[in-house]
Scaffold this active site. Structure first.
Site, short mmCIF file in Angstrom:
data_model
loop_
_atom_site.label_atom_id
_atom_site.label_comp_id
_atom_site.label_asym_id
_atom_site.label_seq_id
_atom_site.Cartn_x
_atom_site.Cartn_y
_atom_site.Cartn_z
N LYS A 5 0.84 -1.20 0.00
CA LYS A 5 0.00 0.00 0.00
C LYS A 5 0.87 1.25 0.00
O LYS A 5 0.54 2.26 -0.65
CB LYS A 5 -0.94 0.00 1.20
CG LYS A 5 -1.85 1.23 1.28
CD LYS A 5 -2.72 1.39 0.04
CE LYS A 5 -3.53 2.68 0.06
NZ LYS A 5 -4.61 2.69 1.06
N LYS B 30 -0.54 11.62 5.76
CA LYS B 30 -0.23 10.54 6.71
C LYS B 30 0.46 9.38 6.01
O LYS B 30 1.46 8.83 6.49
CB LYS B 30 -1.52 10.09 7.39
CG LYS B 30 -1.38 8.93 8.37
CD LYS B 30 -1.72 7.57 7.76
CE LYS B 30 -3.15 7.48 7.32
NZ LYS B 30 -3.48 6.12 6.77
#
Length: 276
Positions: free
Chosen positions: A157, A225
């Site tokens: 990811k 983030k």
């Protein structure tokens, strides 16, 4: 299956709804309760008690770490835990050490992918648990692959977000270049989308970027983030990602300029500002 689903936000709500439509018995919980087609619980403990599968879809590490004690204290010890959140590989590995059947399964596809049940799911964990989770993945995704052991899904990811962020930055630069040169940027992007430069981002986002429509499908705040996860993963693997570092700075600039609540395609606003 009986499923406890924690996190009914932009992504979690449609995912939970698809699981209900697939015939599963889903009890959901969120700090901001929303209807999704299943039962609503008053807390994490109620949502996971007696479940065959426990699912979390939460914004970041602190939220996963906050709910996990309630999950471990109230879920059946043989329950399968699937975390669809995008968090650090280290947190996923720590969870795997504490829960014998766990999968880190971050997703790509944004809100539209969640709504259309065509998410791409990158999974870390055991082959047996992956097979047990297949009915869940089939209900919410189109592509799902076991990519390694605990934490592996989060590394993939991170790679995904690296490519997505960099592509948004380059598409933004292409738009600024074409518009400044006085050419038809709409036609130009249509041509780019049909050639080697084509991508899902050009396919799905070129019209909204040209219209400066930055309603969030995936917010700058969350991509910021994710860039922190990417840089930390690269440091741990002792590899250099100079383009990734530059992309992280552009996303940080977007957030610092007050665009954190906008879609990550709002990188266009930062790139435009560099040429003014």
């Amino acid at each position: 299956m009986k499923i406890g689903f924690i996190g009914l936000g932009i992504m979690g709500r449609p995912m939970a709804g698809h699981l209900v439509k697939a015939g599963h018995e889903v009890t959901g919980y969120d700090l901001n309760p929303v209807e999704f087609g299943g039962a609503l619980a008053g807390g994490v403990a109620e949502a996971v008690r007696g479940a065959d599968v426990v699912i979390t879809m939460l914004p970041a590490d602190p939220q996963v770490e906050a709910v996990f004690p309630d999950i471990s204290a109230n879920a059946r010890p043989d329950a399968l835990y699937i975390d669809f959140s995008t968090i650090t590989p280290q947190t996923s590995q720590k969870v795997a050490q504490q829960w014998k059947r766990s999968l880190d399964a971050p997703v790509s596809g944004g809100e539209k992918g969640a709504v259309d049940a065509v998410l791409s799911i990158m999974v870390g964990g055991s082959a047996d648990d992956f097979e047990a989770a297949r009915p869940v993945f089939e209900a919410v995704g189109k592509t799902y692959k076991l990519v390694g052991g605990p934490g592996a899904g989060q590394y993939v990811k991170a790679a995904n977000q690296l490519v997505v962020g960099g592509t948004f930055a380059l598409v933004a630069e292409a738009i600024v270049l074409m518009e400044a040169a006085g050419v038809d940027a709409t036609a130009g992007l249509d041509v780019l989308a049909g050639g080697l430069a084509g991508s899902r981002i050009l396919e799905l986002k070129r019209a909204s970027m040209l219209a400066r429509d930055f309603r969030p499908g995936f917010r700058i705040d969350l991509h910021h983030k994710d860039m922190g996860i990417i840089l930390d993963a690269a440091r741990g693997a002792e590899v250099a990602i100079p383009m990734g570092a530059l992309t992280a700075q552009l996303i940080a600039a977007a957030r610092a300029q007050g665009h954190g609540g906008l879609d990550h395609s709002a990188l266009l606003k930062v790139v435009e500002g560099l040429s003014r």
